[in-house]
Design a protein around this motif. Sequence first.
Motif, short mmCIF file in Angstrom:
data_model
loop_
_atom_site.label_atom_id
_atom_site.label_comp_id
_atom_site.label_asym_id
_atom_site.label_seq_id
_atom_site.Cartn_x
_atom_site.Cartn_y
_atom_site.Cartn_z
N ARG A 161 0.85 -1.20 0.00
CA ARG A 161 0.00 0.00 0.00
C ARG A 161 0.88 1.24 0.00
NH1 ARG A 161 -5.28 1.35 1.85
NH2 ARG A 161 -5.38 3.36 2.91
N ASP A 162 0.87 1.99 -1.09
CA ASP A 162 1.67 3.21 -1.18
C ASP A 162 0.92 4.38 -0.54
OD1 ASP A 162 3.86 2.16 -2.56
OD2 ASP A 162 2.78 2.27 -4.46
N PRO A 163 1.58 5.14 0.33
CA PRO A 163 0.91 6.27 0.97
C PRO A 163 0.59 7.38 -0.03
CG PRO A 163 3.24 6.28 1.48
CD PRO A 163 2.98 5.01 0.74
N VAL A 164 -0.54 8.05 0.21
CA VAL A 164 -0.92 9.19 -0.61
C VAL A 164 -0.33 10.45 0.02
CG1 VAL A 164 -2.87 10.61 -1.37
CG2 VAL A 164 -3.03 8.12 -1.43
N LYS A 165 0.19 11.32 -0.82
CA LYS A 165 0.79 12.56 -0.30
C LYS A 165 -0.25 13.36 0.47
CE LYS A 165 3.68 16.47 -1.62
NZ LYS A 165 3.07 17.36 -0.65
N ALA A 166 0.13 13.79 1.66
CA ALA A 166 -0.80 14.51 2.53
C ALA A 166 -1.06 15.91 1.99
CB ALA A 166 -0.22 14.59 3.94
N ASN A 167 -2.25 16.40 2.27
CA ASN A 167 -2.61 17.78 1.95
C ASN A 167 -2.15 18.66 3.11
OD1 ASN A 167 -4.11 20.27 1.85
ND2 ASN A 167 -5.49 19.31 0.37
N ASP A 168 -1.12 19.44 2.89
CA ASP A 168 -0.53 20.24 3.97
C ASP A 168 -1.52 21.23 4.58
OD1 ASP A 168 1.89 18.95 3.67
OD2 ASP A 168 2.67 20.41 2.23
N ASP A 169 -2.42 21.75 3.75
CA ASP A 169 -3.41 22.70 4.27
C ASP A 169 -4.37 22.02 5.25
OD1 ASP A 169 -2.33 24.74 2.75
OD2 ASP A 169 -3.68 24.41 1.05
N LEU A 170 -4.77 20.79 4.92
CA LEU A 170 -5.66 20.05 5.81
C LEU A 170 -4.94 19.65 7.10
CD1 LEU A 170 -7.56 17.70 3.32
CD2 LEU A 170 -8.44 19.74 4.45
N LEU A 171 -3.65 19.32 6.99
CA LEU A 171 -2.90 18.93 8.18
C LEU A 171 -2.76 20.08 9.17
CD1 LEU A 171 0.05 16.73 6.81
CD2 LEU A 171 -1.81 15.98 8.27
N SER A 172 -2.58 21.27 8.66
CA SER A 172 -2.29 22.41 9.54
C SER A 172 -3.52 23.19 9.97
CB SER A 172 -1.30 23.34 8.85
OG SER A 172 -1.88 23.86 7.65
N ALA A 173 -4.66 23.00 9.27
CA ALA A 173 -5.82 23.85 9.48
C ALA A 173 -6.28 23.95 10.93
CB ALA A 173 -6.98 23.36 8.59
N CYS A 174 -6.34 22.82 11.62
CA CYS A 174 -6.86 22.81 12.99
C CYS A 174 -5.76 22.75 14.05
CB CYS A 174 -7.82 21.63 13.19
SG CYS A 174 -9.31 21.74 12.19
N ILE A 175 -4.50 22.89 13.62
CA ILE A 175 -3.39 22.66 14.55
C ILE A 175 -2.43 23.84 14.64
CG2 ILE A 175 -1.36 21.22 14.99
CD1 ILE A 175 -2.88 18.88 13.71
N THR A 176 -1.89 24.26 13.52
CA THR A 176 -0.81 25.26 13.53
C THR A 176 -1.22 26.53 14.27
OG1 THR A 176 -0.01 24.40 11.41
CG2 THR A 176 0.78 26.57 12.09
N GLY A 177 -0.42 26.87 15.30
CA GLY A 177 -0.67 28.07 16.07
C GLY A 177 -1.82 27.97 17.05
N LYS A 178 -2.42 26.78 17.19
CA LYS A 178 -3.58 26.59 18.06
C LYS A 178 -3.20 25.77 19.30
CE LYS A 178 -6.99 26.74 14.31
NZ LYS A 178 -7.91 27.79 14.78
N VAL A 179 -4.13 25.70 20.25
CA VAL A 179 -3.97 24.84 21.43
C VAL A 179 -4.74 23.56 21.15
CG1 VAL A 179 -4.35 24.56 23.89
CG2 VAL A 179 -3.75 26.81 22.97
N VAL A 180 -4.04 22.44 21.12
CA VAL A 180 -4.62 21.15 20.74
C VAL A 180 -4.56 20.20 21.94
CG1 VAL A 180 -4.48 19.21 19.14
CG2 VAL A 180 -3.83 21.50 18.38
N MET A 181 -5.64 19.43 22.13
CA MET A 181 -5.69 18.45 23.22
C MET A 181 -5.95 17.07 22.62
SD MET A 181 -8.23 18.45 26.52
CE MET A 181 -8.28 17.11 27.70
N VAL A 182 -5.20 16.08 23.08
CA VAL A 182 -5.39 14.70 22.64
C VAL A 182 -5.73 13.85 23.86
CG1 VAL A 182 -4.35 12.69 21.51
CG2 VAL A 182 -3.73 15.00 20.76
N THR A 183 -6.91 13.24 23.85
CA THR A 183 -7.26 12.32 24.93
C THR A 183 -6.79 10.92 24.55
OG1 THR A 183 -9.43 11.71 24.04
CG2 THR A 183 -9.32 13.71 25.40
#
Length: 639
Positions: free
Chosen positions: A264-286
């Motif tokens: 299974r070859d990985p599909v190149k990630a969409n950088d905009d989607l990766l950063s939209a909810c994360i970059t510069g924000k406060v993120v919590m992982v349960t």
Amino acid sequence: MLKTLFESSRTTKRLISLAYDSLAITLSLYVAICLRLGSFNIPVTEREIGTLAITIAFTLGAFIKMGMYRAILRYMTPQALNTVFLGTCFSALILAVGSFFTHSFIPRSVPFIYLTVALILLGGPRLLVHHIVMVLNGQKFGSKEPVIVYGAGYTGHQLRLALKATNYKVVAFVDDDAARQGSVFANIRVQAPRELPGIIRKHTATRVLLALGNTPHSRRAEIIKSLEPLGVTVQTAPAIPDLISGRARIEHIRDVDIEDLLGRDPVKANDDLLSACITGKVVMVTGAGGSIGSELCRQIVRQQPRRIVLFELNEFSLYRLEAELQQIIAKAQINVEITPLLGSVQKEHRVETIMKTFSVQTVYHAAAYKHVPLVEHNIVEGVRNNVYGTWYTAEAAIRAGVESFVLVSTDKAVRPTNIMGASKRMAELVLQGLSVRQSKTRFTMVRFGNVLGSSGSVVPLFRQQIKVGGPVTVTHPEIIRYFMTIPEAAELVIQAGSMGTGGDVLVLDMGEPVRIVDLAKRMIHLSGLSIKNEAQPEGDIEITYTGLRPGEKLYEELLIGDNVSGTMHDRIMRAEEYCMSWKETKAVLDELDKACHGYSCDKVRELLMLAPTGYSSNEDLGDAVWLHKTSTARLRVIK
């Protein structure tokens, strides 16, 4: 005596080397002058002695500076020989300059003759000692295990060099590239893959090492499949990115990755989607310390949030994850605040306090009990954690003003036949109901199948069973599963979370399903072993079938219905599925809460079946506490 000398201390060896090099320089100069003059009787004055002293002093100083006496002879490499050559050239230059300043009667051509003689006297014994040490350590060329390297590129060349200091010897290179076939690569002929059976017989090789560099997984899978019938152990060298990043060294040979088997070859990630909810924000992982949660954290950190809040119940998992993330941050030289916090998602007040205190903007909810048989034996706690833990965390997120809430769901939530799957589908319904009730927090559910290497995965289990000689245990000959790597799953979860509009169920494309017994057979073959069965009673490893576990299905699904649409990402689909109003959802939750509080596992299961979860099961209840309680109660009635 030689062995005793070689086993002496490093200081002693260095003193011996210094003494020998002084003698070798003196002898080299004498021989060079003799060759130039054609006589053994050469004039020696104070000037010649001064030149010799200068040459010895500066040469030894240069050798020390270049690390000549730090090198371990048994591991001497071409780089070390280059150092000897450069040091000797410097010595010849010093001889020429020294003779000029001392006005000695050394002919001008002597430094050139000296260079040749010194190379023989300084480099030759080092090669000889290297060979003797290798012999004394039982590492003669002929006693090494013969291996075949598949791949005659840069990785293959580096692998051959690294294996020189091990118990392996490369006897042949194999490469798909017709342009390389027939050429001599590192003094070894490169041959075509079709010649492999003959090479294996000729050299009695039992191991093929893959040096495929950045070859796509799909091509790797084809190569590995072609090697399966050959009855050799197939292993692989680390990938180029791992070598560059320092995560691995070329000699770190390991078993074939399961993702290479799946092709299974990985599909190149969409950088905009990766950063939209994360970059510069406060993120919590349960559930930050779990298989998926920890990988989410690794990828989130690389997107440079302002702060990441790690929420985890297990103390050691949290400690280990924080230390790893600190290393990633230091290596990448990025500025991310890490806040590790212990706690349970069932403690709503604590979760809300944390979210408000740190102004959390994005939540990835990965905290859940996912092991099907264990949840079947712990029904109440499974429902409490998976359903109410999700509900309480979601309510806390709404009150804290969280922007985006992403639930990590599972394919077992589709037409579930077990409590775990039913509880995860109920958690989806809770978030869908909350999406109808309010629009402040955007809820997204991401559903996917099995991840490779997670807790409970069959792959490490099979490897361990093969290592001890079997048997390899499979629940059913027809059982199939979807598989995805943990990094790919986490990456897609982050991207899917950015695409949600509220109440969405997003489904990851898991590729083709895999029969578990076929996976077991491939892993046995790639270990250089054969399968033991009625047709082959002399085989190495037996495959036994243990029967389906409580609540386990032969195959898993990703969609409840056929109403599915694509998204802007090739491997993410949007499912349109039935959901309840919040009033209906709340009514189910209240009844379920009463049943859990009274530890009425039969009522819990009944309510989950009545709710629109699609849950059905004909199996007996397996909760250990409930079974003991009910059996004790019956005995009391009988008495």
